[in-house]
Write an enzyme that holds these catalytic residues in place. Structure first.
Site, PDB file in Angstrom:
ATOM      1  N   ASN A   7       9.568 -16.109   3.544  1.00  0.00           N
ATOM      2  CA  ASN A   7       8.856 -17.193   2.856  1.00  0.00           C
ATOM      3  C   ASN A   7       9.760 -18.351   2.462  1.00  0.00           C
ATOM      4  OD1 ASN A   7       6.264 -16.229   3.023  1.00  0.00           O
ATOM      5  ND2 ASN A   7       6.600 -14.805   1.344  1.00  0.00           N
ATOM      6  N   HIS A  39       8.077  -5.962   0.525  1.00  0.00           N
ATOM      7  CA  HIS A  39       7.285  -7.135   0.927  1.00  0.00           C
ATOM      8  C   HIS A  39       6.680  -6.974   2.314  1.00  0.00           C
ATOM      9  CE1 HIS A  39       7.086 -11.678   1.841  1.00  0.00           C
ATOM     10  NE2 HIS A  39       5.996 -11.285   1.239  1.00  0.00           N
ATOM     11  N   GLU A  71      10.001  -6.582   4.435  1.00  0.00           N
ATOM     12  CA  GLU A  71      11.256  -6.970   3.779  1.00  0.00           C
ATOM     13  C   GLU A  71      11.521  -6.012   2.624  1.00  0.00           C
ATOM     14  OE1 GLU A  71      12.393 -11.627   3.726  1.00  0.00           O
ATOM     15  OE2 GLU A  71      10.389 -11.227   2.982  1.00  0.00           O
ATOM     16  N   SER A 117       5.695 -12.182  -3.149  1.00  0.00           N
ATOM     17  CA  SER A 117       6.223 -13.023  -2.069  1.00  0.00           C
ATOM     18  C   SER A 117       7.444 -13.801  -2.521  1.00  0.00           C
ATOM     19  CB  SER A 117       5.166 -14.047  -1.644  1.00  0.00           C
ATOM     20  OG  SER A 117       3.981 -13.418  -1.292  1.00  0.00           O
TER      21      SER A 117
HETATM   22  P1  NAD Z   1      -5.549 -11.574  -3.397  1.00  0.00           P
HETATM   23  O1  NAD Z   1      -5.957 -12.718  -4.256  1.00  0.00           O
HETATM   24  O2  NAD Z   1      -6.250 -11.350  -2.086  1.00  0.00           O
HETATM   25  O3  NAD Z   1      -5.662 -10.183  -4.203  1.00  0.00           O
HETATM   26  C1  NAD Z   1      -5.150  -9.986  -5.486  1.00  0.00           C
HETATM   27  C2  NAD Z   1      -5.937  -8.849  -6.116  1.00  0.00           C
HETATM   28  O4  NAD Z   1      -5.298  -8.501  -7.349  1.00  0.00           O
HETATM   29  C3  NAD Z   1      -7.393  -9.207  -6.460  1.00  0.00           C
HETATM   30  O5  NAD Z   1      -8.274  -8.245  -5.889  1.00  0.00           O
HETATM   31  C4  NAD Z   1      -7.426  -9.153  -7.991  1.00  0.00           C
HETATM   32  O6  NAD Z   1      -8.682  -8.709  -8.509  1.00  0.00           O
HETATM   33  C5  NAD Z   1      -6.304  -8.150  -8.267  1.00  0.00           C
HETATM   34  N1  NAD Z   1      -5.777  -8.200  -9.620  1.00  0.00           N
HETATM   35  C6  NAD Z   1      -5.528  -9.279 -10.411  1.00  0.00           C
HETATM   36  N2  NAD Z   1      -5.059  -8.875 -11.607  1.00  0.00           N
HETATM   37  C7  NAD Z   1      -4.992  -7.520 -11.582  1.00  0.00           C
HETATM   38  C8  NAD Z   1      -4.598  -6.522 -12.531  1.00  0.00           C
HETATM   39  N3  NAD Z   1      -4.174  -6.857 -13.736  1.00  0.00           N
HETATM   40  N4  NAD Z   1      -4.680  -5.224 -12.165  1.00  0.00           N
HETATM   41  C9  NAD Z   1      -5.126  -4.873 -10.927  1.00  0.00           C
HETATM   42  N5  NAD Z   1      -5.522  -5.776  -9.990  1.00  0.00           N
HETATM   43  C10 NAD Z   1      -5.451  -7.085 -10.312  1.00  0.00           C
HETATM   44  O7  NAD Z   1      -3.971 -11.747  -3.183  1.00  0.00           O
HETATM   45  P2  NAD Z   1      -3.062 -11.185  -1.982  1.00  0.00           P
HETATM   46  O8  NAD Z   1      -2.974 -12.224  -0.917  1.00  0.00           O
HETATM   47  O9  NAD Z   1      -3.492  -9.797  -1.626  1.00  0.00           O
HETATM   48  O10 NAD Z   1      -1.632 -11.156  -2.686  1.00  0.00           O
HETATM   49  C11 NAD Z   1      -1.231 -10.071  -3.506  1.00  0.00           C
HETATM   50  C12 NAD Z   1       0.277 -10.057  -3.611  1.00  0.00           C
HETATM   51  O11 NAD Z   1       0.846  -9.945  -2.305  1.00  0.00           O
HETATM   52  C13 NAD Z   1       0.888 -11.320  -4.229  1.00  0.00           C
HETATM   53  O12 NAD Z   1       2.010 -10.953  -4.985  1.00  0.00           O
HETATM   54  C14 NAD Z   1       1.308 -12.110  -3.006  1.00  0.00           C
HETATM   55  O13 NAD Z   1       2.353 -13.002  -3.254  1.00  0.00           O
HETATM   56  C15 NAD Z   1       1.757 -10.997  -2.079  1.00  0.00           C
HETATM   57  N6  NAD Z   1       1.750 -11.312  -0.649  1.00  0.00           N
HETATM   58  C16 NAD Z   1       0.757 -12.084  -0.115  1.00  0.00           C
HETATM   59  C17 NAD Z   1       0.778 -12.379   1.246  1.00  0.00           C
HETATM   60  C18 NAD Z   1      -0.318 -13.202   1.870  1.00  0.00           C
HETATM   61  O14 NAD Z   1      -0.171 -13.633   3.032  1.00  0.00           O
HETATM   62  N7  NAD Z   1      -1.412 -13.433   1.200  1.00  0.00           N
HETATM   63  C19 NAD Z   1       1.806 -11.878   2.067  1.00  0.00           C
HETATM   64  C20 NAD Z   1       2.796 -11.066   1.492  1.00  0.00           C
HETATM   65  C21 NAD Z   1       2.762 -10.789   0.117  1.00  0.00           C
END
Ligand code: NAD
Length: 291
Positions: free
Chosen positions: A190, A140, A152, A119
């Site tokens: 963001n 993104h 994005e 993000s």
């Molecule tokens: P989340 O906490 O729901 O999921 C993250 C996952 O990554 C977990 O299942 C965790 O076990 C896994 N993980 C951690 N370390 C790991 C590794 N070494 N190898 C494999 N898996 C691993 O988080 P999320 O909300 O899905 O966010 C994930 C990414 O997406 C982040 O970079 C975040 O910034 C981005 N993002 C989030 C949103 C949102 O609204 N939440 C929107 C756009 C982008």
């Protein structure tokens, strides 16, 4: 290079949504996580979300069955080595993403495109530590991925034109719309959205309003479909804090300082919906404001 197989690292809320839309668009998807329960939960979530689309007539039961059959999971990161496109969607921590790329690189085909769903973290910096900065991009997706129209596309300084064109084509195939953003902290959506959420937390912190009045004010007064605190819980408070820190550090401007109350919620493990409690308490099934 034709993209047919996609490796997704991280099966959290974003990873499962990304797997969902790619599988429905006909790609073969291999999803990796460090946690077996996360992988199982992701498959369950995809199944439920696709079932909702079937019941609303958006996809057929056959589409759902075919899409689910195109998704596989693995706890072994190296298994993703043979895919054509990698989408890293793990926890928003640069060290975590760095370790994933380091571990993955020796197993990748030379032509594989490497992307991160980060993000806010610098695409150029993530790319510079790989063996293929010209084939690295920010990809993104918005949350919830099956519903949100925008993706994005963020070019690092070294990203080449064929890589950008290939991802632009993928976005079209997913039936979504691409927006091009330059690689500066938090990109477009963001950069604007998360400081607004942070300001809502300051409004709560300073006692200008409570959770209910702040969310209602923005829904009824600004026509936002969700209040900012409800939205923060939906995104994940740890993710919101991480984005504010990237803006604060990356732009060196105090206007991006994270609200201490946001930090306190994250420190307490109240991360929003995903942990059952944030600005609202979700444990009873009905969200109850926590302040
Ligand atoms: P989340 O906490 O729901 O999921 C993250 C996952 O990554 C977990 O299942 C965790 O076990 C896994 N993980 C951690 N370390 C790991 C590794 N070494 N190898 C494999 N898996 C691993 O988080 P999320 O909300 O899905 O966010 C994930 C990414 O997406 C982040 O970079 C975040 O910034 C981005 N993002 C989030 C949103 C949102 O609204 N939440 C929107 C756009 C982008």
């Amino acid at each position: 290079m034709a993209i047919e197989t996609v490796g997704i690292v991280g099966a959290g809320q974003m990873g499962n949504g990304i797997a969902h839309v790619f599988a429905l668009a006909g790609y073969r998807v291999l999803m990796n996580d460090v946690s077996e329960p996360s992988l199982a939960k992701a498959i369950d979530t995809i199944d439920k979300n696709m079932e909702r689309q079937v019941s609303r007539g958006k996809i057929s039961a056959e589409d759902k069955a075919a899409a689910l059959s195109r998704i596989a999971t693995t706890l072994t990161l190296a298994d993703l080595g043979q895919t054509d496109l990698i989408i890293e969607a793990a926890t928003e921590k640069e060290t975590v993403k760095q370790q994933i790329f380091d571990a993955l690189l020796p197993h990748l085909k030379p032509e594989t495109i490497l992307t991160s769903n980060t993000s806010s973290i610098s695409i150029t910096r993530l790319a510079s530590r790989t063996d293929r900065p010209e084939k690295f991009m920010g990809f993104h997706f918005m949350n919830p991925v099956p519903v949100m129209q925008l993706v994005e596309l963020i070019r690092g300084i070294a990203t080449d034109a064929p890589t950008y064109a290939a991802l632009h084509e993928v976005v079209k195939k997913l039936g979504k719309t691409a927006a091009s953003a330059e690689d500066f902290p938090a990109f477009i959506v963001n950069r604007i959205l998360v400081p607004m959420i942070n300001e809502a937390v300051y409004t709560l912190y300073e006692g200008v309003g409570n959770v209910k009045s702040i969310d209602e004010s923005m829904k009824l007064g600004a026509n936002h479909p969700m209040g900012p605190l409800e939205l923060a819980d939906f995104i994940g408070l740890d993710t919101c804090l991480a984005i504010m820190n990237v803006l604060y550090d990356g732009l060196a401007d105090t206007k991006y300082r994270p609200c201490p109350l946001l930090t306190k919620y994250v420190e307490s493990g109240w991360l929003g919906r995903k942990s059952g409690r944030g600005f609202y308490d979700y444990r009873s099934g009905t969200p109850v404001p926590t302040r």
